[in-house]
Design a protein around this motif. Structure first.
Motif, PDB file in Angstrom:
ATOM      1  N   SER A  75      64.012  28.085  46.252  1.00  9.86           N
ATOM      2  CA  SER A  75      63.303  27.071  46.795  1.00  9.86           C
ATOM      3  C   SER A  75      64.248  26.391  47.923  1.00  9.86           C
ATOM      4  CB  SER A  75      63.478  25.668  45.764  1.00  9.86           C
ATOM      5  OG  SER A  75      64.855  25.395  45.512  1.00  9.86           O
ATOM      6  N   HIS A  76      63.583  25.369  48.639  1.00  3.50           N
ATOM      7  CA  HIS A  76      64.298  24.782  49.712  1.00  3.50           C
ATOM      8  C   HIS A  76      64.443  25.764  50.846  1.00  3.50           C
ATOM      9  CE1 HIS A  76      65.050  22.126  46.229  1.00  3.50           C
ATOM     10  NE2 HIS A  76      64.854  21.240  47.180  1.00  3.50           N
ATOM     11  N   ALA A 111      58.136  25.012  44.779  1.00  2.00           N
ATOM     12  CA  ALA A 111      58.141  23.844  45.802  1.00  2.00           C
ATOM     13  C   ALA A 111      57.159  22.654  44.960  1.00  2.00           C
ATOM     14  CB  ALA A 111      56.648  24.473  46.814  1.00  2.00           C
ATOM     15  N   PRO A 112      56.901  21.547  45.519  1.00  2.00           N
ATOM     16  CA  PRO A 112      56.375  20.542  45.125  1.00  2.00           C
ATOM     17  C   PRO A 112      54.961  21.059  44.438  1.00  2.00           C
ATOM     18  CG  PRO A 112      57.359  19.653  47.008  1.00  2.00           C
ATOM     19  CD  PRO A 112      57.360  21.152  46.940  1.00  2.00           C
ATOM     20  N   ASP A 113      54.380  20.048  43.497  1.00  2.00           N
ATOM     21  CA  ASP A 113      52.963  20.650  43.003  1.00  2.00           C
ATOM     22  C   ASP A 113      52.053  20.076  44.149  1.00  2.00           C
ATOM     23  OD1 ASP A 113      53.569  21.338  40.321  1.00  2.00           O
ATOM     24  OD2 ASP A 113      53.629  19.026  39.625  1.00  2.00           O
ATOM     25  N   GLY A 114      51.204  21.276  44.153  1.00  2.00           N
ATOM     26  CA  GLY A 114      49.904  21.097  45.180  1.00  2.00           C
ATOM     27  C   GLY A 114      50.127  21.201  46.641  1.00  2.00           C
ATOM     28  N   PRO A 128      55.521  34.725  41.267  1.00  2.64           N
ATOM     29  CA  PRO A 128      54.830  33.294  40.849  1.00  2.64           C
ATOM     30  C   PRO A 128      55.442  32.243  41.226  1.00  2.64           C
ATOM     31  CG  PRO A 128      56.238  34.994  39.384  1.00  2.64           C
ATOM     32  CD  PRO A 128      56.217  35.314  40.669  1.00  2.64           C
ATOM     33  N   MET A 129      54.775  31.053  41.173  1.00  2.66           N
ATOM     34  CA  MET A 129      55.409  29.593  41.685  1.00  2.66           C
ATOM     35  C   MET A 129      55.733  28.803  40.715  1.00  2.66           C
ATOM     36  SD  MET A 129      54.791  28.916  44.787  1.00  2.66           S
ATOM     37  CE  MET A 129      54.899  26.996  44.725  1.00  2.66           C
ATOM     38  N   GLU A 130      56.451  28.026  40.844  1.00  2.00           N
ATOM     39  CA  GLU A 130      57.267  26.882  39.933  1.00  2.00           C
ATOM     40  C   GLU A 130      57.173  25.496  40.746  1.00  2.00           C
ATOM     41  OE1 GLU A 130      60.963  27.515  38.259  1.00  2.00           O
ATOM     42  OE2 GLU A 130      60.413  29.665  37.521  1.00  2.00           O
ATOM     43  N   SER A 131      57.435  24.721  40.154  1.00  2.00           N
ATOM     44  CA  SER A 131      57.073  23.150  40.583  1.00  2.00           C
ATOM     45  C   SER A 131      58.505  22.554  40.512  1.00  2.00           C
ATOM     46  CB  SER A 131      56.439  22.235  39.489  1.00  2.00           C
ATOM     47  OG  SER A 131      55.060  22.405  39.490  1.00  2.00           O
ATOM     48  N   LEU A 132      59.129  21.881  41.648  1.00  2.65           N
ATOM     49  CA  LEU A 132      60.133  21.260  41.688  1.00  2.65           C
ATOM     50  C   LEU A 132      60.181  19.957  41.024  1.00  2.65           C
ATOM     51  CD1 LEU A 132      61.164  21.689  45.478  1.00  2.65           C
ATOM     52  CD2 LEU A 132      62.185  22.713  43.568  1.00  2.65           C
TER      53      LEU A 132
END
Length: 132
Positions: A75-76, A111-114, A128-132
């Motif tokens: 992330s980031h 990353a943030p949702d959306g 795969p994606m995850e929400s922060l």
């Protein structure tokens, strides 16, 4: 000379300055959930989760690589504005992916949702994606 990816655990004063410059022009969504750039930098240095791309003794890009028992999460991820478009971010992504693979863990992006740009990047890289 290639960009060398390394863990940032004992930063020099120049490294701290470079990290501040990397995130200075980052959008607010990239700093979240941290209150500000200093908080992000202090947190990542404190828990040893920063990876960075170094070229000619200067940090040009960085990201947070968290290592969980079942997966690794990147992330980031940010590259200095003056350096963007030269492959530094891709080098950081590729190295994080390689390290996770060698450890037998899947790499996820967070990353943030959306956030559509992050979702598109994850889809292109088949991560795969995850929400922060």
């Amino acid at each position: 000379m290639p960009v060398i990816v390394e863990a940032v655990s004992a930063p020099s004063e120049q490294d701290r300055t470079d990290l501040a410059k990397i995130y200075a022009d980052a959008p607010a969504w990239l700093i979240a959930p941290h209150a500000d750039v200093d908080s992000l930098i202090d947190t990542c240095l404190g828990d040893g989760t920063f990876i960075a791309g170094r070229f000619n003794d200067r940090l040009l890009g960085a990201g947070r690589l968290q290592k969980y028992t079942d997966r690794w999460v990147l992330s980031h991820l940010c590259v200095r504005r003056v350096t963007r478009g030269r492959g530094v971010g891709r080098r950081l992504l590729d190295e994080a992916r390689r390290m996770a693979f060698e450890a037998g863990k899947p790499l996820h992006l967070a990353a943030p949702d959306g956030h559509l740009e992050s979702q598109a990047l994850a889809a292109r890289l088949q991560l795969p994606m995850e929400s922060l």
